[in-house]
Design a protein around this motif. Structure first.
Motif, mmCIF file in Angstrom:
data_model
loop_
_atom_site.group_PDB
_atom_site.id
_atom_site.type_symbol
_atom_site.label_atom_id
_atom_site.label_comp_id
_atom_site.label_asym_id
_atom_site.label_seq_id
_atom_site.Cartn_x
_atom_site.Cartn_y
_atom_site.Cartn_z
ATOM 1 N N LEU A 16 36.008 38.404 37.333
ATOM 2 C CA LEU A 16 35.031 37.390 36.983
ATOM 3 C C LEU A 16 34.646 36.564 38.205
ATOM 4 O O LEU A 16 33.509 36.108 38.319
ATOM 5 C CB LEU A 16 35.610 36.472 35.885
ATOM 6 C CG LEU A 16 34.868 35.187 35.558
ATOM 7 C CD1 LEU A 16 33.477 35.505 34.999
ATOM 8 C CD2 LEU A 16 35.656 34.355 34.553
ATOM 9 N N LYS A 17 35.560 36.416 39.133
ATOM 10 C CA LYS A 17 35.362 35.500 40.253
ATOM 11 C C LYS A 17 34.474 36.082 41.349
ATOM 12 O O LYS A 17 34.560 37.262 41.676
ATOM 13 C CB LYS A 17 36.725 35.144 40.868
ATOM 14 C CG LYS A 17 36.647 34.113 41.971
ATOM 15 C CD LYS A 17 38.021 33.761 42.512
ATOM 16 C CE LYS A 17 38.540 34.807 43.460
ATOM 17 N NZ LYS A 17 39.756 34.367 44.167
ATOM 18 N N SER A 18 33.593 35.213 41.903
ATOM 19 C CA SER A 18 32.890 35.489 43.155
ATOM 20 C C SER A 18 33.534 34.621 44.234
ATOM 21 O O SER A 18 34.015 33.528 43.956
ATOM 22 C CB SER A 18 31.400 35.171 43.035
ATOM 23 O OG SER A 18 30.785 36.003 42.072
ATOM 24 N N SER A 19 33.526 35.085 45.476
ATOM 25 C CA SER A 19 34.337 34.453 46.504
ATOM 26 C C SER A 19 33.777 33.121 46.968
ATOM 27 O O SER A 19 32.584 32.823 46.836
ATOM 28 C CB SER A 19 34.468 35.388 47.713
ATOM 29 O OG SER A 19 33.252 35.421 48.449
ATOM 30 N N ALA A 20 34.662 32.303 47.551
ATOM 31 C CA ALA A 20 34.267 31.011 48.111
ATOM 32 C C ALA A 20 33.334 31.192 49.302
ATOM 33 O O ALA A 20 32.436 30.361 49.526
ATOM 34 C CB ALA A 20 35.513 30.226 48.532
ATOM 35 N N THR A 21 33.508 32.264 50.064
ATOM 36 C CA THR A 21 32.614 32.533 51.187
ATOM 37 C C THR A 21 31.187 32.743 50.703
ATOM 38 O O THR A 21 30.223 32.266 51.308
ATOM 39 C CB THR A 21 33.077 33.785 51.949
ATOM 40 O OG1 THR A 21 34.473 33.680 52.247
ATOM 41 C CG2 THR A 21 32.303 33.952 53.243
#
Length: 468
Positions: A16-21
């Motif tokens: 589900l997560k997309s990265s902080a970058t």
């Protein structure tokens, strides 16, 4: 108060997560004549660019320091310094965003030291602002990386001053990662309706709203917040902070400038819209315009019309924390209930929500919790489509990324009119997936004729949704 259920798995089965970058790069894309340069491998940047292009369907200016196996083991200092020099000489940007990735963070790169080395070696490029930010993609999510980049932009570009209120009609708007380009256009019109002028940071509504330009190609952002306007934020009369994730950025701006701020967790649903409208009226010192009053009345009418479909609707929701808070308020106002909520990361705002529990996890956790709680509706990004299909439930696409629908990337969710449309969309999806209620034949009248069958007339329209 919600119970936060931590991860119980050592891996993501259906991420589900997309990265902080990626989130930090998105924030830099909201600045005018800017370009993000990820400090990492070419693959990291290429993968992020694919996400942006598929979601926004626009050319995305994104560069990389192109760390290879040698730079990873030995040193990547020259990659950063030469990358900055090349961008300054060839693209001539106003702002360069420099977020790190998991590879460079694992290597132990000191991004601040490398920026100082670049300034010493190439003083002729002092006019180009470089904003470094540490955003390892193994920590946080798109929302947290976006917030870190906004904070870094403020600390780099906004000077320390004591001139708050010098521009009496100017207000700052700190916009969080869950706001679409369409949302930012709504907010700008909302503010201008009270005779105020908004400085948006960042302004994706000007850079990624999907407009054509005369030039055939540009290596920089097509629009966004100009650097000069960011510098002038210390002279505004107030700051409007939209999104709990921007708390640290708001603190930094208030500390540097003394401009008073008003903070909103979201602008979704009737109550949140009313609070924002009252705040604008107070700042501007004018009455609420008749047009906004009419939009409010239209939303109220839509809530009455849609409650036959949304009342007691059991919803499963997967999104970033700020978007979960907004969606929960919108749904609660229409009589629906969030019975399964999954977030990629934990956040303080999740603890304040009136939910039984929030799972920190992935889309597999959403699927299991939705089935366990007998959910009847799903809200999530395009990646939740398979989950909804397996559960046999309708899906309302929201969040990032949405790559299988045109226009959803710029769809507004905030404001009275957007809330009205969202309720209509939810109600229509429920109606489209409604199946006829089976006829009930009383066991007490085994010989009854078909004309005497008793139907469950009181059953709500969404009770017949198929679940597996």
């Amino acid at each position: 108060m919600s119970d936060i259920i931590k991860r119980s798995k050592p891996l993501s089965v259906n991420p589900l997560k997309s990265s902080a970058t990626l989130g930090a790069s998105l924030a830099f894309l909201g600045l005018r004549r800017a370009i993000p340069m990820m400090h990492g491998s070419q693959g990291c940047t290429a993968f992020g660019k694919v996400f942006f292009v598929r979601h926004f369907r626009e050319p995305i200016p994104l560069q990389t320091t192109a760390m290879d196996h040698v730079a990873t083991v030995m040193s990547s200092d020259e990659n950063v310094i030469e990358g900055l020099r090349t961008l300054c000489e060839k693209s001539r940007p106003d702002v360069i965003g420099l977020p790190t990735t998991g590879l460079s963070e694992t290597q132990g790169t000191d991004i601040q030291r490398l920026l100082r080395s670049f300034r010493l070696q190439y003083p002729q490029h002092a006019h180009v602002v470089v904003v470094p930010v540490n955003t390892p993609d193994y920590a946080g999510s798109l929302e947290t990386g976006f917030a870190q980049a906004v904070e870094a932009i403020i600390e780099t570009l906004v000077p320390v001053s004591q001139h708050a209120g010098r521009r009496r009609r100017q207000v700052n708007v700190l916009a969080n990662a869950s706001l679409t380009p369409g949302d930012l256009e709504v907010i700008r019109d909302w503010i201008e309706g009270f005779g105020l002028r908004a400085v948006m940071l960042p302004d994706l509504g000007d850079s990624l709203d999907g407009h054509l330009i005369e030039a055939e190609y540009t290596s920089l952002t097509l629009g966004g917040t100009p650097r000069d306007e960011i510098i002038s934020m210390g002279e505004s009369v107030a700051t409007l902070v939209i999104g709990a994730s921007l708390g640290r950025a708001a603190d930094a701006l208030r500390t540097r400038t003394g401009v008073p701020d008003y903070r909103f967790d979201h602008l979704m649903g009737l109550d949140a819209c009313d609070l924002f409208t009252e705040t604008l009226s107070m700042i501007a010192g004018v009455a609420v315009p008749e047009k906004i009053e009419r939009h409010r009345a239209q939303l109220q009418d839509a809530m009455v019309d849609a409650h036959f479909m949304t009342g007691f609707l059991r919803v499963a929701l997967a999104a970033e924390p700020d978007l979960i808070a907004g969606m929960q308020a919108l749904l609660a106002g229409s009589g629906a209930e969030v019975v399964a909520a999954v977030s990629p990361v934990s956040a303080d705002i999740l603890k304040r929500l009136p939910l039984a529990r929030v799972q920190i996890g992935d889309l597999q956790d959403l699927e299991r919790e939705a089935a366990r709680q007998q959910a009847q509706f799903v809200i999530g990004s395009a990646h939740a489509a398979q989950v909804a299909s397996r559960l046999g439930l309708p899906l309302l696409r929201a969040g990032f990324p949405v790559y299988d629908r045109l226009g959803d990337c710029v769809r507004p969710w905030v404001g009275y009119r957007a809330a009205r449309q969202a309720l209509f969309d939810i109600a229509n999806l429920v109606l489209e997936n409604h199946h006829d209620t089976p006829v009930y034949r009383s066991v007490l009248r085994p010989g009854s004729q078909p004309g005497h069958d008793i139907a469950l007339a009181a059953t709500p329209p969404h009770a017949g949704l198929v679940r597996h």
